[in-house]
Every structure is written in C-alpha cells, then in structure tokens.
Design a protein around this motif. Structure first.
Motif, mmCIF file in Angstrom:
data_model
loop_
_atom_site.group_PDB
_atom_site.id
_atom_site.type_symbol
_atom_site.label_atom_id
_atom_site.label_comp_id
_atom_site.label_asym_id
_atom_site.label_seq_id
_atom_site.Cartn_x
_atom_site.Cartn_y
_atom_site.Cartn_z
ATOM 1 N N SER A 197 -6.996 -10.148 -11.114
ATOM 2 C CA SER A 197 -6.331 -9.623 -12.310
ATOM 3 C C SER A 197 -7.017 -8.370 -12.849
ATOM 4 N N GLY A 198 -8.335 -8.276 -12.683
ATOM 5 C CA GLY A 198 -9.051 -7.091 -13.136
ATOM 6 C C GLY A 198 -8.656 -5.845 -12.377
ATOM 7 N N PHE A 199 -8.307 -6.008 -11.108
ATOM 8 C CA PHE A 199 -7.847 -4.855 -10.334
ATOM 9 C C PHE A 199 -6.483 -4.406 -10.831
ATOM 10 N N LYS A 200 -5.631 -5.355 -11.182
ATOM 11 C CA LYS A 200 -4.331 -4.987 -11.747
ATOM 12 C C LYS A 200 -4.504 -4.172 -13.027
ATOM 13 N N ALA A 201 -5.511 -4.521 -13.828
ATOM 14 C CA ALA A 201 -5.757 -3.781 -15.062
ATOM 15 C C ALA A 201 -6.169 -2.343 -14.769
ATOM 16 N N ILE A 202 -7.050 -2.163 -13.783
ATOM 17 C CA ILE A 202 -7.470 -0.816 -13.396
ATOM 18 C C ILE A 202 -6.271 -0.014 -12.909
ATOM 19 N N ALA A 203 -5.458 -0.638 -12.064
ATOM 20 C CA ALA A 203 -4.296 0.055 -11.505
ATOM 21 C C ALA A 203 -3.320 0.460 -12.599
ATOM 22 N N ALA A 204 -3.103 -0.428 -13.574
ATOM 23 C CA ALA A 204 -2.177 -0.116 -14.664
ATOM 24 C C ALA A 204 -2.710 1.036 -15.514
ATOM 25 N N ALA A 205 -4.009 1.022 -15.799
ATOM 26 C CA ALA A 205 -4.595 2.064 -16.633
ATOM 27 C C ALA A 205 -4.578 3.426 -15.941
ATOM 28 N N SER A 206 -4.687 3.417 -14.623
ATOM 29 C CA SER A 206 -4.740 4.674 -13.865
ATOM 30 C C SER A 206 -3.410 5.028 -13.200
ATOM 31 N N HIS A 207 -2.377 4.225 -13.445
ATOM 32 C CA HIS A 207 -1.019 4.503 -12.968
ATOM 33 C C HIS A 207 -0.918 4.514 -11.437
ATOM 34 N N PHE A 208 -1.526 3.496 -10.821
ATOM 35 C CA PHE A 208 -1.366 3.317 -9.381
ATOM 36 C C PHE A 208 -0.205 2.365 -9.116
ATOM 37 N N ASN A 209 0.463 2.547 -8.009
ATOM 38 C CA ASN A 209 1.560 1.682 -7.596
ATOM 39 C C ASN A 209 1.015 0.655 -6.608
ATOM 40 N N LEU A 210 1.030 -0.608 -6.986
ATOM 41 C CA LEU A 210 0.482 -1.654 -6.129
ATOM 42 C C LEU A 210 1.536 -2.172 -5.157
ATOM 43 N N VAL A 211 1.166 -2.208 -3.880
ATOM 44 C CA VAL A 211 2.060 -2.659 -2.810
ATOM 45 C C VAL A 211 1.568 -4.020 -2.331
ATOM 46 N N PRO A 212 2.335 -5.096 -2.545
ATOM 47 C CA PRO A 212 1.864 -6.430 -2.161
ATOM 48 C C PRO A 212 1.906 -6.651 -0.652
ATOM 49 N N VAL A 213 0.870 -7.308 -0.146
ATOM 50 C CA VAL A 213 0.785 -7.685 1.265
ATOM 51 C C VAL A 213 0.777 -9.207 1.327
#
Length: 462
Positions: A197-213
């Motif tokens: 969940s902490g990685f999701k927070a970083i991605a949201a704050a930095s506007h990265f698009n997460l691709v699920p595997v």
C-alpha cells in the motif's frame, strides 16, 4: 422490572432500569450465559415473542439481538432463528471491554528493542562520540557507517559495495528516490496485482500509472509480466520477492532467475523491496545479485528494530550513483546520523542479530497461533508478522473487513493493496499488534466466528 415464570422460552430474570433498553436486554443475556442458564446452541425466542413477553418494542429486541451478535454471543440464521454462541475466559472479558485491536498495521511484536536501544543511545549521549554526529555529513551517509552496513548486507550470493549503498529515511524514502531516478510523472510502472500500500501512495503522489501483473502461489507470474510489459510499454518493475506484502508469498530461486532473464529481454529496471528477508535465517538470493546493473535494492531497519527507527538502505546500479546523491541532497540532505550510528553499534555488538533472532521467534509463535485457528491458510516455513487469510466464497474482503470492524477489529481495507477493482478472495492480517499470544488467539477466534456466519447477519447497528 421483575418477570414471572409463565413464559416457555428464555427471558431475562431482570432488566436494569438505567441506560438504553436494548442494552439492558443484552446485559441480561450476557449474565444468563455467564451463569449457565443458557448454553451454546440454545435457541432464543423470536423477536416478536420476546418483545411481547418483556414489554418492549420489536425494534428494541431486534436491536438487542444485533448488538449481541456483534459481541459474538449469539448467531442469527435466516429462517432458523437466533442461537447462543457462548464465549468463555479471556475472550468474553475482551469482548466486554470492547478494546479495539489493529490487525491492519504491520508492526513487529514488542520485544527487547526498547531496552537495547535505551542502553545504546545512552552510551552515545554520554560519550564524546555524540558531538561529531551533530555536524554536517555527506548526503549518502557517513562513509564508515556505509562500509559497515554494506558488509552486513553482503553474503556469498550478493556483495553490496559501499559506494553504491545510500542511507535513507526508511524504505519508503528509498523507494521514492529509486522511482524518481527511473521514471517521470505519467509513466507506467509494473506491480503485483495486489501490492504494498505504501508503494501505491508514492505512485499516487507522483502521478505514476500502475500496471497490475497477475500472481500465482509464488507471487509475480513471469508470463503475465511479459504480457503486461509488452502491452503497456512499461519499463520499470516494483516487486517484493520475499514475503510479498500483502500476500506473504515468496519466490523460488528459479522464479527469481526467470524474472532476471525477463528484465534483460524486456529492458526492464527493477526496484526490489527486500525489507522482510531477515525473517529467513539465510536470506533468499536477491534479484539484485542476478541483474545488478538493472536493480535498485531496498532494505530497512524499521521492520526489524522498530517502526519509529526510520533508517533504510538503497543500493543502486553504478551508473546512478551521482544522481542518487543529488536526490538525497534535495529530499533529506542526509539521514539522521544518530540512527546510522545506532545501527553500526547494533551490528558490531551482535545486538542486531539478537533482535533478528527474537523477531523470527516471535513471528513463528504468532503464525502458529494463526494456523491453529485457520489451518486452511498456507503453511509458511518462515513467516513474517503478517499473513494472507483466504475467505469463504460467501464473503468478499470488503464485507469481512466491515464485519470485523463492527467487533472493533481493524483490518487493512482491500482497496489499499488492489490495483484494479477486484476482490482478492482473501484479506491481509497483521499479527504483531496484539499484546500477547493469548490476546492474538482471542481476536483470531472472533474472526473465525465471523467467517462462520452469513454476511447479512453482521450489519452494524447505530
């Protein structure tokens, strides 16, 4: 009010005159269970019948039954009725206290860390060694500290070079720096379908698009990784090969080698989060040792020492040394030298290994309690302070988290780790917060009881 003995079903001997009437009925029910007037499995009167007998409204009786069910002392079954679920010992006392328990926050069990750190910091404060720590230092950390930490992280499978190791303010800081080195806002990043969940927070704050595997029993699935990378064009992968959070899955050496091969084939950069490998007496081979020029390797002392001990490490490919130092300068200047001094002293005194052994023992003890209550869960040889609880088909993770919350047991909301809107069929359970094994057992038995009911029978009552 006193009641006569003409009613054929259960009814309270007396209802207290103070407080809400529905709670008076619940208290009477609890007392009769405790006194043995009611036994496990006894059927209670229908709502309307009991309401008529004790002179209360049907709504008040219904509210009392629902409150009793939330406390775990009765169980309602549609079309069958309401039945006593007798609680005994510590579990009954805990239910009466209504003390909330947080199974959603991954913390280590309390151990000897406070005593060890108190003595250690006392040594530093009372020695002349404190003054140098209060000065300015290199952005990457004090050189001697980096050398000692790098040596402690090295083994026969993986050598950490001090010049490539940077001290950070916890793993979260290290991951953030690594991402900023290899991606820019708007880029796609490959992650497990259920990720930290902490990685999701970083991605949201930095506007990265997460691709699920997609995942299998070892975690990240290689063929799914290949498809996701080619379909999205993403060139960065974040993964946790050892005790992946939230699923607690660990990759085999063969799986790690396959991921390393795909990194070369697909031109991927890997951010490897290895904060839980200390739970293994011998650390599993890091992917960083297989493709060191493509991997950013992250560890942390916050998970093994204490959550407030915010010190992590980031080992980077040689080509990124200069840029990493610049980002440390920009984001933190350098980590608190007192913490890196503490880690060095823990390492050199042997106290760190003492703490690690204690953490492994505590995790094994708590996981045994978990498996005693939930034998259907995976049998992990080297568990952490969290696990992955499979749910019966009738329960969604959202429903189960809500039902647990009505018993003041807090669990990580499923959306915290899911990348897409989907049900995991399981839920993240953290085992470190309960004060002792007895409390942990009580809480887990409450969860077991909830799973035995129907989701519609655990709705909270205001």
């Amino acid at each position: 009010m006193s009641l006569d003995d003409t009613f054929s079903g259960w009814r309270p001997r007396q209802l207290t005159s103070e407080g809400p009437r529905y709670l008076a009925l619940v208290h009477a029910l609890e007392q009769d269970i405790a006194d043995g007037r009611l036994s496990d499995g006894d059927r209670l009167p229908a709502h309307r019948d009991l309401a008529r007998e004790v002179g209360l409204s049907v709504g008040t009786v219904s509210k009392a039954y629902q409150e009793a069910e939330q406390r775990g002392i009765v169980s309602g079954h549609v079309g069958q009725g309401t039945f006593v679920r007798r609680r005994t010992g510590v579990r009954a006392e805990a239910a009466a206290r209504h003390e909330p328990v947080n199974l959603g926050l991954n913390v280590p069990a309390e151990g000897n860390e406070t005593q060890i750190l108190s003595a250690l910091f006392g040594e530093v404060v009372h020695e002349r060694d404190l003054a140098p720590l209060l000065r300015y230092h290199p952005h990457a950390g004090i050189g001697k500290h980096r050398e000692i930490v790098a040596a402690s992280l090295s083994d026969s499978s993986f050598t950490v070079e001090p010049e490539r190791l940077f001290l950070c303010n916890g793993a979260q800081h290290a991951i953030d720096i690594a991402l900023r080195l290899v991606a820019k806002p708007g880029d796609s990043v490959l992650v497990d379908a259920f990720t930290y969940s902490g990685f999701k927070a970083i991605a949201a704050a930095s506007h990265f698009n997460l691709v699920p595997v997609e995942m299998d029993e070892e975690g990240l699935d290689p063929e799914a990784l290949k498809q996701a990378a080619r379909g999205s064009g993403a060139r960065v992968l974040y993964c946790m090969p050892t005790l992946q959070s939230p699923t607690a899955r660990t990759m085999s050496l063969g799986r790690r080698r396959r991921i390393a091969e795909l990194a070369e084939e697909l031109d991927l950069v890997i951010i490897e989060d290895d904060v839980y490998s200390f739970f293994f007496p011998e650390r599993p081979v890091p992917i960083a040792s297989l493709v060191p020029d493509r991997t950013f390797y992250v560890t942390s002392y916050s998970k093994c020492v204490a959550p407030g001990f915010r010190l992590g490490t980031l080992t980077v490919p040689a080509a990124y040394i200069g840029q990493t130092e610049l980002l440390l300068h920009a984001s933190a200047w350098y980590v608190v030298p007192l913490l890196s001094e503490a880690v060095v002293r823990l390492i050199e005194s042997g106290k760190l290994e003492e703490l690690l052994r204690e953490r492994r023992r505590q995790a094994q003890e708590r996981y045994r309690v978990f498996r005693d209550v939930f034998p259907e869960a995976s049998n992990l040889q080297f568990p952490a302070f969290f696990t992955w609880l499979p749910l019966p088909q009738k329960w969604s993770a959202d429903q189960f988290a809500a039902a647990a919350r009505s018993h003041e047991i807090f669990m990580t909301p499923p959306f915290a780790s899911a990348i897409a809107e989907r049900d995991a069929g399981a839920i993240h359970v953290c085992l470190g917060a309960p004060n002792d094994l007895s409390e942990l057992s009580d809480v887990l038995h409450t969860l077991r009881e909830i799973l035995g009911r129907h989701p519609l029978n655990v709705v909270s009552v205001a």
